[in-house]
Design a protein around this motif. Structure first.
Motif, PDB file in Angstrom:
ATOM      1  N   VAL A  79     -43.009  31.575-118.660  1.00  8.91           N
ATOM      2  CA  VAL A  79     -44.570  31.234-118.725  1.00  8.91           C
ATOM      3  C   VAL A  79     -45.275  31.582-117.723  1.00  8.91           C
ATOM      4  O   VAL A  79     -46.567  32.346-118.034  1.00  8.91           O
ATOM      5  CB  VAL A  79     -44.627  29.648-119.316  1.00  8.91           C
ATOM      6  N   SER A  80     -44.915  31.371-116.459  1.00  5.93           N
ATOM      7  CA  SER A  80     -45.597  31.884-115.400  1.00  5.93           C
ATOM      8  C   SER A  80     -46.020  33.243-115.153  1.00  5.93           C
ATOM      9  O   SER A  80     -46.927  33.619-114.849  1.00  5.93           O
ATOM     10  CB  SER A  80     -45.000  31.201-114.044  1.00  5.93           C
ATOM     11  N   ALA A  81     -44.890  33.821-115.364  1.00  5.70           N
ATOM     12  CA  ALA A  81     -44.831  35.494-115.399  1.00  5.70           C
ATOM     13  C   ALA A  81     -45.658  35.989-116.508  1.00  5.70           C
ATOM     14  O   ALA A  81     -46.228  37.269-116.111  1.00  5.70           O
ATOM     15  CB  ALA A  81     -43.592  36.142-115.844  1.00  5.70           C
ATOM     16  N   GLN A  82     -46.090  35.279-117.575  1.00 11.04           N
ATOM     17  CA  GLN A  82     -46.956  35.827-118.548  1.00 11.04           C
ATOM     18  C   GLN A  82     -48.350  35.545-118.817  1.00 11.04           C
ATOM     19  O   GLN A  82     -48.902  35.583-119.565  1.00 11.04           O
ATOM     20  CB  GLN A  82     -46.398  35.687-119.953  1.00 11.04           C
ATOM     21  N   SER A  83     -48.919  34.787-117.624  1.00 13.15           N
ATOM     22  CA  SER A  83     -50.063  34.063-117.743  1.00 13.15           C
ATOM     23  C   SER A  83     -51.517  35.197-118.017  1.00 13.15           C
ATOM     24  O   SER A  83     -52.311  34.992-118.822  1.00 13.15           O
ATOM     25  CB  SER A  83     -50.612  33.472-116.495  1.00 13.15           C
ATOM     26  N   ASP A  84     -51.341  36.272-117.338  1.00 13.19           N
ATOM     27  CA  ASP A  84     -52.336  37.293-117.351  1.00 13.19           C
ATOM     28  C   ASP A  84     -52.521  37.923-118.703  1.00 13.19           C
ATOM     29  O   ASP A  84     -53.339  38.098-119.226  1.00 13.19           O
ATOM     30  CB  ASP A  84     -51.928  38.468-116.277  1.00 13.19           C
ATOM     31  N   VAL A 143     -50.418  26.133-115.210  1.00 11.28           N
ATOM     32  CA  VAL A 143     -49.658  27.230-114.526  1.00 11.28           C
ATOM     33  C   VAL A 143     -51.132  28.259-114.219  1.00 11.28           C
ATOM     34  O   VAL A 143     -50.820  28.970-113.437  1.00 11.28           O
ATOM     35  CB  VAL A 143     -48.923  27.803-115.718  1.00 11.28           C
ATOM     36  N   ALA A 144     -52.009  28.458-115.272  1.00 14.57           N
ATOM     37  CA  ALA A 144     -53.123  29.484-115.012  1.00 14.57           C
ATOM     38  C   ALA A 144     -54.290  28.769-115.346  1.00 14.57           C
ATOM     39  O   ALA A 144     -54.970  28.833-116.553  1.00 14.57           O
ATOM     40  CB  ALA A 144     -52.791  30.750-116.069  1.00 14.57           C
TER      41      ALA A 144
END
Length: 658
Positions: free
Chosen positions: A437-442, A509-510
């Motif tokens: 999840v953290s890696a796909q925030s953008d 996260v974002a």
């Protein structure tokens, strides 16, 4: 995705939204575009509503947003029904939930869910009382009717059974296998239209004359009228009483003089054989799917299995575009695997557009087709009402988006490895989910930007209908017929619910996503209020039965948020916070079970107390003896009186020869 890609996506989506909304505000003021932008008002007899020149007709404005925000919920309920209010409340819910402080967001969401469920339950009760004179309040649908042993008909058995066991039984209407009569009626309507257009050829502009010459020149008017005469003769034969007796189905609409008896009959088992005299609440007359009433019980299970297989194949097929989209997002890896892709960097700014805007645009383009595909699949499940079909499609679309857009997007790249590791080490699922999840925030920030800014703007612009209206007006001539369609609950509810899920999961996260989501829900709220008021028709009213599904979507979103945070705290080496999240997760699950017991039965059944109160009110108003409309409303369209003689031997055409 780098910062430049994110900024490029934001700039493109905001620019497209501004252009589309400005065009919409201009085009809506033009009288010629009323069939596109004011279809509902025209159908209701409200007129086009165009502005004269010199009154701001050629300048863009955003007063429609202010008007949409001023519309009260009571006005939405009165004009468009409870299902429309459910959609509006969904937008309001996502606005307020993302304003909440992140430290107690779970409790706040649970509180809001309880509040919404309680309020929607009370509104459903009030709505049932307000519409207590609707035919479906007095009518049930009965399937699996045995043949009468004396007369050999289904209707006779239904009449004897219900007149014997229910004192307030009124009458029944047996359902027939209509065969191809609907196709014949559509053919007759098409022939009438061709004859009418043929006669109008002399009174048209040049381009319309050319169009008629290309499409209708070879068709002789007398041949059309002769064919129309034969079609009407075939329709009359199928509508004859003797023919209808041979087409009877073991299905009937049974009406009562009392809502209390209707509710009890719909809920209780009528026959010792549970597959005989199966009763359910009747749908609204316009909501009924007459063709599906002819489907036997034994086939419904087969149809559902077929739909499940088709949906599974669609999910498998959809992994291709999702994986391709994620490949574009991970452009740095593509340049390593495929060196010619470095040519994109030679054009200034193109790299940012490719990695920032292009992936979300492609994904949203594929997602736009999914609701229509799922609605088509749901049509084969044997649903007895359009609302049931669209609620089924709504569920299918949401879980499809959850699996293919959310999970597949965050796990793609090493999907099989991730799934294998999750099965072999189930304790690591929260940490793996948090890392993914953290890696796909953008990516999800750009997805919300594209779906909200571009998607809502194109929705209000109605670009496809506007293009068709333009070409139609400049080819075959301008038509005053409005483009009136039902409100697409099956498309709006799951896509907006996915935005709520993304917002809840990424709230911590974002945090940058939160203000974007606030704008998303504000714009969506204004857009769909405008569409309900001016464009879409509310074709049915289920008295709020969409809300339990929305509650389930949001509950799943909160659960995913808590599981993600459980893993995130573990990644940050905060075991105390991780353990403290477990009771919160358990409390959320228990709250959902409480809602199933406290609120859900109200949406699945009609309370006897309410039915009795409605009967008392109807009796006080002297309505008890005037309920013929309850059964006459359930005559299918092809059984209703036509504008030609009902005599089976008559073959007079509807259109006179010239």
């Amino acid at each position: 995705m780098d910062a430049e890609g994110l900024l490029a996506s934001a700039a493109i989506n905001l620019g497209l939204a501004l252009v589309a909304l400005s065009l919409f505000s201009l085009l809506k003021k033009q009288p010629g575009n009323a069939p596109v932008y004011l279809a509902r008002r025209m159908a209701a007899g409200g007129g086009g509503g165009g502005l004269p020149l010199g009154h701001g007709r050629l300048t863009p404005s955003f007063r429609w947003i202010r008007a949409a925000l001023r519309l009260s919920e009571d006005d939405v309920l009165r004009r468009h029904g409870l299902d429309a209010l459910v959609v509006v409340r969904l937008f309001k819910f996502g606005l307020w939930v993302h304003f909440a402080c992140l430290c107690f967001i779970s409790f706040y969401v649970v509180y809001l869910l309880h509040k919404e469920y309680k309020e929607m339950s009370s509104r459903r009760i009030a709505h049932l009382k307000y519409h207590r004179k609707r035919p479906d309040q007095f009518t049930i649908l009965v399937r699996g009717i045995p043949l009468c042993p004396d007369h050999g008909t289904y209707g006779c058995y239904a009449d004897h059974f219900f007149s014997k066991h229910y004192r307030t039984y009124q009458s029944y209407h047996i359902v027939h296998d209509i065969g191809n009569i609907e196709a014949l009626q559509k053919l007759a309507s098409s022939l009438e239209d061709k004859i009418k257009r043929k006669r109008e050829t002399r009174r048209c502009n040049f381009w319309k004359w050319i169009w008629f010459k290309l499409t209708l020149e070879a068709i002789d008017t007398r041949k059309l009228e002769e064919k129309l005469k034969n079609v009407h003769h075939s329709i009359r034969l199928l509508q004859c009483e003797n023919m209808l007796k041979r087409k009877e189905l073991p299905v009937a609409f049974v009406s009562f003089k009392s809502q209390l008896d209707a509710a009890q009959a719909a809920e209780m088992q009528q026959h010792v054989n549970p597959l005989s005299l199966v009763t359910t609440y009747a749908p609204e007359p316009p909501d009924a799917l007459w063709t599906n009433l002819a489907i036997p019980f034994c086939r419904i299970a087969i149809y559902k299995l077929g739909v499940f297989i088709a949906a599974f194949l669609l999910i498998v097929f959809f992994t291709i575009p999702v994986t391709a989209v994620q490949g574009i997002v991970q452009f740095e890896k593509i340049k390593i695997w495929f060196p010619p892709a470095r040519a994109v960097e030679l054009i200034p700014g193109l790299n940012s557009v490719v990695t920032g805007y292009l992936p979300s645009m492609i994904l949203n383009g594929f997602i736009y087709l999914i609701p229509f595909a799922m609605l088509g699949m749901a049509s084969f499940e044997g649903c007895i009402a359009k609302s049931q079909k669209e609620i089924k499609a709504c569920n299918m679309v949401f879980y499809f988006l959850l699996g293919n857009v959310f999970f597949l997007s965050i796990l793609s790249g090493s999907l099989l490895h991730q799934i294998g590791e999750s099965f072999t080490h189930p304790k690591d699922i929260p940490s793996r989910l948090a890392r993914a999840v953290s890696a796909q925030s953008d990516f999800f920030i750009t997805y919300i930007l594209t779906d909200g800014m571009s998607g809502f703007s194109l929705e209000v612009l109605q670009f496809g209908l506007l293009t068709w209206h333009f070409f139609k007006a400049h080819s075959i001539g301008h038509s005053e017929q409005p483009y009136l369609y039902g409100f697409p609950y099956y498309r709006v509810v799951p896509i907006v619910s996915l935005a709520v899920l993304i917002g809840l999961v990424y709230a911590v996260v974002a945090p940058l996503l939160l203000p974007i989501l606030v704008i998303y829900f504000l714009l969506g709220y204004a857009v769909y209020i405008n569409q309900m008021e001016d464009v879409y028709e509310i074709a049915y009213d289920t008295c709020g039965q969409y809300w339990p599904n929305i509650h389930r979507y949001i509950f799943l979103s909160v659960t995913l948020m808590q599981i993600t945070m459980l893993g995130l705290f573990g990644l940050k080496s905060k075991p105390g916070a991780s353990f403290a999240t477990v009771p919160l997760l358990v409390s959320t699950i228990l709250f959902n079970e409480y809602c199933k017991v406290r609120f859900l039965p109200t949406f699945l059944r009609r309370p006897v107390q309410v039915a009795k109160e409605n009967d008392d009110l109807n009796e006080a108003e002297g309505m008890r003896g005037d309920l013929d409309h309850a059964i006459s409303a359930y005559k299918p369209p092809w059984m209703r009186p036509t504008n030609f003689s009902p005599d089976c031997s008559s073959v007079q055409p509807l259109i006179r020869s010239v």
